[in-house]
Enzyme design. Structure first.
Site, PDB file in Angstrom:
ATOM      1  CB  SER A 202       7.327  10.323  -3.930  1.00 19.21           C
ATOM      2  OG  SER A 202       7.911   9.834  -2.619  1.00 19.21           O
ATOM      3  CE  LYS A 203       2.282  15.235  -0.184  1.00 15.97           C
ATOM      4  NZ  LYS A 203       1.236  15.340  -1.227  1.00 15.97           N
TER       5      LYS A 203
END
Ligand code: GLU
Length: 429
Positions: A202-203
């Site tokens: 994820s980010k």
């Protein structure tokens, strides 16, 4: 009709991230390997969350990666009549019911759904574990599972290759195929990509959008090569593979069941390998905007000179930021010395004097003759006259003009820094 027809079905509710891009890649490779077709279907049933900018970015990223699709692009938002028709059929047959304005599928009880997944082998579940499934929501839009089944059947998709976060959906989709009297396709669920901490990528692990990697100076061939290694391998510990060879060797059967861990170092390494052999003109077009953005050069920076610089550095950098870090001294007005370098190489008064004299020598070279060969000749004869060891001059010279001990061949570097800056840096020691 092709024997293999696969599809990539992104929702334009976000940018194309690495996980989805890998799904697209594996579908594309499977189609190309089997002489089949690769269909693009946009799952834009959610009118609020679907955005044109996301769609454009997804299409752009796919094209940039070279994942060309066959035939028209299908949009679920344009197929609502088809979903409605099938939902009505299920209603008529008593397999679905009305729940207010919504239509829901009556999940049969006590049935065993069993299918063979090309990656995970046998998957089995009893329908007692499944709930009734909404097909059409009260606002008239179809649900993912329903639209997906109708479209996959209608578009004659033969194999579904997608992330294994969809495994819980597959038995529901199987039951819908059955109720509609349709033949289900084959399934291959790819293990997810994890971050270094083993949590879903994820980010917070860094950049996730393909477009971001593009902007950071990663080459499409390198990103494709990297993504294919996230789940598949050509064998024999080999890592570099692309183009026709990759298409030929790729096989879903050898995709592993275990999740792959995203490793930026490996991506950087692969990118540096592709950079080495890349068309320098293309590299210039990729890197130059980043330099402009970093404020190191203006847009009208001389292209020929920049190409020379890229040629000099192409075995030495792994992405745009790395290039900027390693080459900033070429563009900056003054040198930023690496820690301790000045003290170690340039504190000696004698060497300062010698380098200043060398600056005088360089100053005497005509601007247009300030090229690697002439600079080297001038330096060599200077070395002979002064009676100093070559290396005792070259190392301090490199530090004085670059601020560091490592660089491409020093005379080439002097040429691309340019006479004016070189003379200034040496004479102001
Ligand atoms: N739109 C779905 C997704 O992006 C597609 C899933 C599928 O391939 O069936 O996850």
């Amino acid at each position: 009709m092709a024997e293999v027809r696969v599809r990539f079905a992104p929702s334009p509710t976000g940018y194309l991230h690495l996980g989805s891009a890998r799904t697209a890649l594996f579908n594309w490779l499977y189609a190309r390997n089997r002489g089949g077709e690769f269909i693009l279907r946009i799952e834009d049933t959610d009118a609020v969350r679907s955005k044109k900018e996301y769609l454009d970015e997804i299409l752009d990223s796919l094209q940039w990666l070279g994942l060309n699709w066959d035939g028209e692009t299908y949009f679920q938002s344009k197929r609502f009549d088809i979903y409605r028709k099938y939902a009505d059929k299920l209603l008529e047959e008593g397999k679905a019911y009305r729940d207010g304005n919504a239509i829901a599928f009556k999940m049969p009880k006590g049935e065993c759904v069993s299918f063979y997944d090309m990656v995970h082998d046998k998957i089995e579940i009893n329908t007692d574990e499944l709930k009734d499934e909404v097909l059409i929501k009260s606002d008239g839009t179809p649900t993912y599972n329903f639209a997906c089944v109708i479209d996959d059947a209608d578009l004659k998709i033969t194999h579904i290759i997608r992330g294994d976060d969809h495994i819980p959906n597959t038995p529901k989709q199987f039951m819908l195929y059955k109720a509609l009297g349709l033949q289900p396709p084959k399934f291959a669920h790819m293990p997810l990509i994890l971050g270094p901490d083993k949590a879903k990528l994820s980010k917070r692990h860094g950049a996730t959008a393909v477009a971001e990697y593009r902007r950071m100076g990663y080459l499409p061939e390198a990103l494709v090569n990297y993504m294919v290694l996230l789940g598949w391998s050509p064998g024999n510990n080999r890592e570099l593979i692309c183009g026709e060879e990759l298409i030929k060797k790729f096989s879903i059967k050898s995709v592993g069941k275990v999740q792959s861990i995203f490793n930026i170092d490996k991506l950087n390494w692969l990118n540096s390998q592709y950079i080495r052999n890349y068309d320098p003109n293309k590299l210039c077009d990729i890197i130059m905007p980043r330099l402009v953005e970093a404020g190191l050069v203006k847009e009208d920076f001389d292209k020929t000179r920049f190409k020379k610089i890229i040629e000099l550095f192409k075995t030495r950098f792994s992405n745009a930021e790395d290039f900027i870090q390693k080459s900033a001294y070429l563009f900056r007005e003054d040198v930023a010395y690496e820690e301790g370098m000045r003290e170690q190489f340039l504190n000696d008064k004698r060497i300062q004097k010698i380098l200043k004299d060398l600056a005088g020598r360089f100053d005497g070279i005509k601007e247009k003759d300030f090229i690697s060969k002439t600079i080297e000749e001038a330096t060599r004869s200077f070395i002979a006259e002064v009676g100093i060891e070559g290396k005792d001059l070259i190392h301090p010279l490199r530090v004085a003009v670059t601020g560091q001990t490592v660089s491409p061949p020093v005379f080439d570097v002097l040429e691309v820094i340019g006479k004016e800056k070189v003379v200034k840096r040496l004479s102001s020691l």
